[in-house]
Design a protein around this motif. Structure first.
Motif, PDB file in Angstrom:
ATOM      1  N   LEU A   1       0.830  -1.195   0.000  1.00  0.00           N
ATOM      2  CA  LEU A   1       0.000   0.000   0.000  1.00  0.00           C
ATOM      3  C   LEU A   1       0.867   1.249   0.000  1.00  0.00           C
ATOM      4  O   LEU A   1       1.837   1.343   0.754  1.00  0.00           O
ATOM      5  N   THR A   2       0.537   2.206  -0.866  1.00  0.00           N
ATOM      6  CA  THR A   2       1.124   3.544  -0.820  1.00  0.00           C
ATOM      7  C   THR A   2       0.052   4.498  -0.301  1.00  0.00           C
ATOM      8  O   THR A   2      -1.001   4.632  -0.910  1.00  0.00           O
ATOM      9  N   LEU A   3       0.333   5.126   0.822  1.00  0.00           N
ATOM     10  CA  LEU A   3      -0.660   5.953   1.498  1.00  0.00           C
ATOM     11  C   LEU A   3      -0.175   7.395   1.580  1.00  0.00           C
ATOM     12  O   LEU A   3       0.953   7.661   2.001  1.00  0.00           O
ATOM     13  N   GLY A   4      -1.006   8.324   1.157  1.00  0.00           N
ATOM     14  CA  GLY A   4      -0.700   9.743   1.284  1.00  0.00           C
ATOM     15  C   GLY A   4      -1.590  10.374   2.332  1.00  0.00           C
ATOM     16  O   GLY A   4      -2.813  10.240   2.277  1.00  0.00           O
ATOM     17  N   LEU A   5      -0.991  11.042   3.315  1.00  0.00           N
ATOM     18  CA  LEU A   5      -1.738  11.713   4.365  1.00  0.00           C
ATOM     19  C   LEU A   5      -1.622  13.221   4.163  1.00  0.00           C
ATOM     20  O   LEU A   5      -0.522  13.777   4.204  1.00  0.00           O
ATOM     21  N   LEU A   6      -2.749  13.881   3.910  1.00  0.00           N
ATOM     22  CA  LEU A   6      -2.798  15.318   3.663  1.00  0.00           C
ATOM     23  C   LEU A   6      -3.513  15.987   4.830  1.00  0.00           C
ATOM     24  O   LEU A   6      -4.685  15.683   5.085  1.00  0.00           O
ATOM     25  N   VAL A   7      -2.816  16.871   5.534  1.00  0.00           N
ATOM     26  CA  VAL A   7      -3.368  17.482   6.743  1.00  0.00           C
ATOM     27  C   VAL A   7      -3.550  18.980   6.537  1.00  0.00           C
ATOM     28  O   VAL A   7      -2.610  19.693   6.170  1.00  0.00           O
ATOM     29  N   ASP A   8      -4.749  19.452   6.790  1.00  0.00           N
ATOM     30  CA  ASP A   8      -5.096  20.866   6.703  1.00  0.00           C
ATOM     31  C   ASP A   8      -4.579  21.578   7.952  1.00  0.00           C
ATOM     32  O   ASP A   8      -5.005  21.272   9.065  1.00  0.00           O
ATOM     33  N   THR A   9      -3.640  22.525   7.777  1.00  0.00           N
ATOM     34  CA  THR A   9      -3.089  23.276   8.905  1.00  0.00           C
ATOM     35  C   THR A   9      -3.469  24.755   8.815  1.00  0.00           C
ATOM     36  O   THR A   9      -2.782  25.616   9.360  1.00  0.00           O
ATOM     37  N   SER A  10      -4.560  25.056   8.091  1.00  0.00           N
ATOM     38  CA  SER A  10      -5.002  26.443   7.975  1.00  0.00           C
ATOM     39  C   SER A  10      -5.565  26.932   9.312  1.00  0.00           C
ATOM     40  O   SER A  10      -5.783  26.145  10.248  1.00  0.00           O
TER      41      SER A  10
ATOM     42  N   VAL B   1       1.089  -0.067  -7.089  1.00  0.00           N
ATOM     43  CA  VAL B   1       0.437  -0.941  -6.116  1.00  0.00           C
ATOM     44  C   VAL B   1      -0.860  -0.291  -5.645  1.00  0.00           C
ATOM     45  O   VAL B   1      -1.350   0.661  -6.236  1.00  0.00           O
ATOM     46  N   ARG B   2      -1.437  -0.812  -4.571  1.00  0.00           N
ATOM     47  CA  ARG B   2      -2.614  -0.157  -3.993  1.00  0.00           C
ATOM     48  C   ARG B   2      -2.216   1.223  -3.499  1.00  0.00           C
ATOM     49  O   ARG B   2      -1.139   1.410  -2.954  1.00  0.00           O
ATOM     50  N   LYS B   3      -3.080   2.193  -3.669  1.00  0.00           N
ATOM     51  CA  LYS B   3      -2.748   3.539  -3.230  1.00  0.00           C
ATOM     52  C   LYS B   3      -4.005   4.276  -2.801  1.00  0.00           C
ATOM     53  O   LYS B   3      -5.089   4.065  -3.348  1.00  0.00           O
ATOM     54  N   ALA B   4      -3.823   5.167  -1.809  1.00  0.00           N
ATOM     55  CA  ALA B   4      -4.955   5.915  -1.283  1.00  0.00           C
ATOM     56  C   ALA B   4      -4.466   7.224  -0.685  1.00  0.00           C
ATOM     57  O   ALA B   4      -3.351   7.304  -0.155  1.00  0.00           O
ATOM     58  N   LEU B   5      -5.311   8.240  -0.799  1.00  0.00           N
ATOM     59  CA  LEU B   5      -5.051   9.522  -0.150  1.00  0.00           C
ATOM     60  C   LEU B   5      -6.047   9.691   0.990  1.00  0.00           C
ATOM     61  O   LEU B   5      -7.243   9.456   0.822  1.00  0.00           O
TER      62      LEU B   5
END
Length: 223
Positions: free
Chosen positions: A80-89, A195-199
């Motif tokens: 799995l390739t996982l992208g974590l996007l965090v809002d810091t506004s 591969v499997r990937k998700a954001l």
């Protein structure tokens, strides 16, 4: 209702030629391949994964010629390739600690040794805090660095086109660059992953100031 899925495998063989001139009659090179793996994900018209397909639901062709499918398995444990996007506004500053704690727990439970993840934060800019890694320690260190922008932070302006999209420089601007963050993560980090990937996006969902549109970000995002 029965699904029929057509698979067309592609085999690319690259040869590096020396500086010697080619003879008038080029050599014929034969490559005997016993097994070629073809991975496929099938979705219905509602974008839901179809899980009950069998070998009989697929046809396989190579250069327009039907090929036999000798082995068929359903893979459920691919890397799995996982992208974590965090809002810091500024709108997220009161819940940022909770986002950080939830992210710690999520990554700890989700990531297996063969998986990789990256971390991006976005507010008035989009910044890659941690590139693809399987190290829980590096990801946790990046999460600890998350902070909301202060009112005294340089507001800046839009960067020149030559700098836009750079993972090192980020994309500066005003507001909450949610769509830009999704586009950047998908286009520069996810696109080449096979591969499997998700954001995973932690945000209130409000975008302010992105140059990319919602539609363009959606198309680029892993499906």
């Amino acid at each position: 209702m029965k699904h029929r899925v057509r698979l067309v495998p592609t085999l690319t063989v690259v040869f590096v030629l020396g500086s010697q001139p080619l003879r008038s009659q080029e050599p014929v090179i034969s490559v005997d391949v016993k097994v070629v793996n073809v991975l496929a994900t099938v979705r219905d018209k509602h974008a839901q994964v179809v899980r009950n397909l069998t070998k009989a639901d697929f046809t396989l062709e190579e250069d327009g010629r039907p090929q036999a499918i000798r082995y068929f398995t359903r893979e459920s444990n691919l890397p799995l390739t996982l992208g974590l996007l965090v809002d810091t506004s500024m709108s997220q500053r009161r819940v940022l600690d909770k986002e950080r704690t939830a992210s710690y727990s999520f990554l700890d439970k989700m990531l297996q040794p063969k998986d990789v993840a990256f971390l991006i934060h976005f507010d008035r800019e989009v910044e890659l805090l941690q590139d693809l890694t399987s190290s829980h320690e590096k990801l946790e260190s990046a999460l600890r660095s998350l902070q909301a922008p202060s009112f005294t932070r340089d507001q800046g302006g839009e960067p020149p086109d030559s700098e836009r999209g750079s993972r090192q420089r980020g994309m500066s601007g005003r507001g909450t660059l949610l769509y830009d963050a999704i586009f950047l993560a998908s286009d520069e980090l996810m696109k080449k992953q096979q591969v499997r990937k998700a954001l995973v996006v932690l945000s209130d969902g409000v975008d302010r100031g992105s140059k990319e549109t919602l539609e363009k970000a959606r198309i680029r995002a892993p499906g």
